[in-house]
Design a protein around this motif. Structure first.
Motif, PDB file in Angstrom:
ATOM      1  N   LYS A   1      -5.346  -3.388  -1.547  1.00 13.85           N
ATOM      2  CA  LYS A   1      -6.430  -4.241  -1.042  1.00 13.85           C
ATOM      3  C   LYS A   1      -7.007  -5.107  -2.156  1.00 13.85           C
ATOM      4  O   LYS A   1      -7.361  -6.270  -1.921  1.00 13.85           O
ATOM      5  CB  LYS A   1      -7.518  -3.377  -0.407  1.00 13.85           C
ATOM      6  CG  LYS A   1      -7.106  -2.784   0.930  1.00 13.85           C
ATOM      7  CD  LYS A   1      -8.166  -1.822   1.466  1.00 13.85           C
ATOM      8  CE  LYS A   1      -7.723  -1.198   2.780  1.00 13.85           C
ATOM      9  NZ  LYS A   1      -8.705  -0.197   3.270  1.00 13.85           N
ATOM     10  N   ASP A   2      -7.119  -4.565  -3.340  1.00 14.81           N
ATOM     11  CA  ASP A   2      -7.594  -5.366  -4.468  1.00 14.81           C
ATOM     12  C   ASP A   2      -6.706  -6.593  -4.669  1.00 14.81           C
ATOM     13  O   ASP A   2      -7.197  -7.722  -4.778  1.00 14.81           O
ATOM     14  CB  ASP A   2      -7.618  -4.515  -5.741  1.00 14.81           C
ATOM     15  CG  ASP A   2      -7.839  -5.353  -6.996  1.00 14.81           C
ATOM     16  OD1 ASP A   2      -8.768  -6.179  -7.003  1.00 14.81           O
ATOM     17  OD2 ASP A   2      -7.084  -5.184  -7.975  1.00 14.81           O
TER      18      ASP A   2
ATOM     19  N   PRO B   1       0.807  -1.229   0.000  1.00 14.68           N
ATOM     20  CA  PRO B   1       0.000   0.000   0.000  1.00 14.68           C
ATOM     21  C   PRO B   1       0.837   1.274   0.000  1.00 14.68           C
ATOM     22  O   PRO B   1       0.404   2.295  -0.540  1.00 14.68           O
ATOM     23  CB  PRO B   1      -0.843  -0.113   1.276  1.00 14.68           C
ATOM     24  CG  PRO B   1      -0.212  -1.160   2.106  1.00 14.68           C
ATOM     25  CD  PRO B   1       0.484  -2.089   1.154  1.00 14.68           C
TER      26      PRO B   1
ATOM     27  N   GLY C   1      -0.710   2.479  -3.154  1.00 13.38           N
ATOM     28  CA  GLY C   1      -1.908   3.039  -2.539  1.00 13.38           C
ATOM     29  C   GLY C   1      -2.768   1.954  -1.912  1.00 13.38           C
ATOM     30  O   GLY C   1      -2.736   0.795  -2.340  1.00 13.38           O
ATOM     31  N   PRO C   2      -3.573   2.302  -0.904  1.00 13.54           N
ATOM     32  CA  PRO C   2      -4.333   1.287  -0.162  1.00 13.54           C
ATOM     33  C   PRO C   2      -5.395   0.572  -0.982  1.00 13.54           C
ATOM     34  O   PRO C   2      -5.590  -0.634  -0.823  1.00 13.54           O
ATOM     35  CB  PRO C   2      -4.946   2.073   1.004  1.00 13.54           C
ATOM     36  CG  PRO C   2      -4.886   3.513   0.592  1.00 13.54           C
ATOM     37  CD  PRO C   2      -3.691   3.636  -0.287  1.00 13.54           C
ATOM     38  N   ALA C   3      -6.104   1.263  -1.864  1.00 10.80           N
ATOM     39  CA  ALA C   3      -7.191   0.615  -2.608  1.00 10.80           C
ATOM     40  C   ALA C   3      -6.643  -0.447  -3.564  1.00 10.80           C
ATOM     41  O   ALA C   3      -7.169  -1.563  -3.629  1.00 10.80           O
ATOM     42  CB  ALA C   3      -8.015   1.640  -3.374  1.00 10.80           C
ATOM     43  N   ARG C   4      -5.610  -0.101  -4.302  1.00 12.69           N
ATOM     44  CA  ARG C   4      -5.025  -1.077  -5.221  1.00 12.69           C
ATOM     45  C   ARG C   4      -4.395  -2.232  -4.454  1.00 12.69           C
ATOM     46  O   ARG C   4      -4.469  -3.396  -4.872  1.00 12.69           O
ATOM     47  CB  ARG C   4      -3.991  -0.395  -6.114  1.00 12.69           C
ATOM     48  CG  ARG C   4      -4.630   0.434  -7.219  1.00 12.69           C
ATOM     49  CD  ARG C   4      -3.607   1.229  -7.986  1.00 12.69           C
ATOM     50  NE  ARG C   4      -4.190   1.842  -9.174  1.00 12.69           N
ATOM     51  CZ  ARG C   4      -3.647   2.841  -9.843  1.00 12.69           C
ATOM     52  NH1 ARG C   4      -2.487   3.342  -9.435  1.00 12.69           N
ATOM     53  NH2 ARG C   4      -4.230   3.342 -10.904  1.00 12.69           N
TER      54      ARG C   4
END
Length: 266
Positions: A163-164, A154, A158-161
């Motif tokens: 987490k994906d 992350p 980045g956190p969203a990518r």
């Protein structure tokens, strides 16, 4: 320099004597990280960190695979108490790689999955072959990444990518990895090693103390708040005025213009 373990060895690049290559070579298991490989990686990281003749480092697993992952057979039947100790060794080894005070690039061919992806994340840069696949598939085994993946990924993409990739466990092909910032360069598979060496060989004649300070300042700054990061930067910046390279660099700038200094690494 040359340090040799059964599965991990440190060699000097043939064309660039200041570039050390940490070569992972456990071909029958696609370089899977078992306890011995992990221990040898930690020893290799300590060796290149301490060797002043080494100015930059390449992590390389050969043409078939970077590191296909952790050795699942070795860990499948471990209990909680055993895994607490096992995972500490794994994390410590990859942290030792991340803290090598020199530019480090991962040359990724083939698979870099699980612990292999986490090892690549511990480098400063990642060069991938066009057919490389990266990912953190631990969730498909009923666990999560345990060697830095939930923390380093992350911070990088980045956190969203992150987490994906962590939630799905899916494999990422080289081009997508480039698009999301997981790797920095994609080249033809047969060019991976050479491209990785080229990326860090340019630092061989640089100011070694300043490069180490820059790396530590960026890495430690990412782990703290802005004010603390600025203080880390200020202290390292000021400290470099005690080095020979600072005197050389600034004197050369005044007398000859920018970009012409010849540094000693002291």
């Amino acid at each position: 320099m040359e340090l040799v373990g059964e599965f991990v060895r440190v060699e000097t690049d043939e064309e660039h004597s200041a570039v050390a290559v940490i070569r992972i070579d456990r071909p029958k298991a696609l370089n899977a990280l078992n306890a011995q490989v992990t221990r040898e990686i930690a020893e290799a990281a300590a060796g290149v960190s301490a060797d002043a003749s080494v100015r930059s480092v390449v992590l390389y697993g050969g043409e078939r695979a970077f590191v296909a992952g952790a050795d699942i057979k070795e860990m499948a039947d471990l209990g909680h108490a055993q895994m607490l100790e096992y995972s500490r060794g794994l994390q410590n080894a990859l942290t030792a790689v991340a803290r090598i005070p020199k530019p480090v690039v991962a040359a990724v061919s083939g698979y870099a999955l699980g612990g292999g992806c986490e090892l690549a994340l511990a480098a400063d840069f990642r060069v991938a072959g066009a057919k490389a696949k990266l990912g953190l598939p631990e969730i498909t085994l009923g666990v999560i990444p345990g060697a830095g993946g939930t923390q380093r990924l992350p911070r990088l993409v980045g956190p969203a990518r992150a987490k994906d990739l962590i939630f799905t466990g899916r494999h990422v092909r080289a081009q997508e990895a480039l698009e999301i910032g997981l790797v920095d360069e994609v080249v033809a598979d047969e060019e991976v090693y050479a491209a990785a060496v080229a990326r860090v060989a340019r630092f061989a004649d640089g100011p070694a103390v300043a490069l180490a300070a820059a790396k530590e300042t960026v890495d430690r700054g990412l782990e703290t708040d802005l004010d603390s990061g600025l203080e880390i930067e200020r202290l390292h910046f000021s400290g470099l005025f005690a080095t020979e390279d600072q005197k050389t660099g600034m004197r050369s700038f005044i007398e000859r213009g920018p970009g012409k200094a010849e540094f000693s690494g002291r």
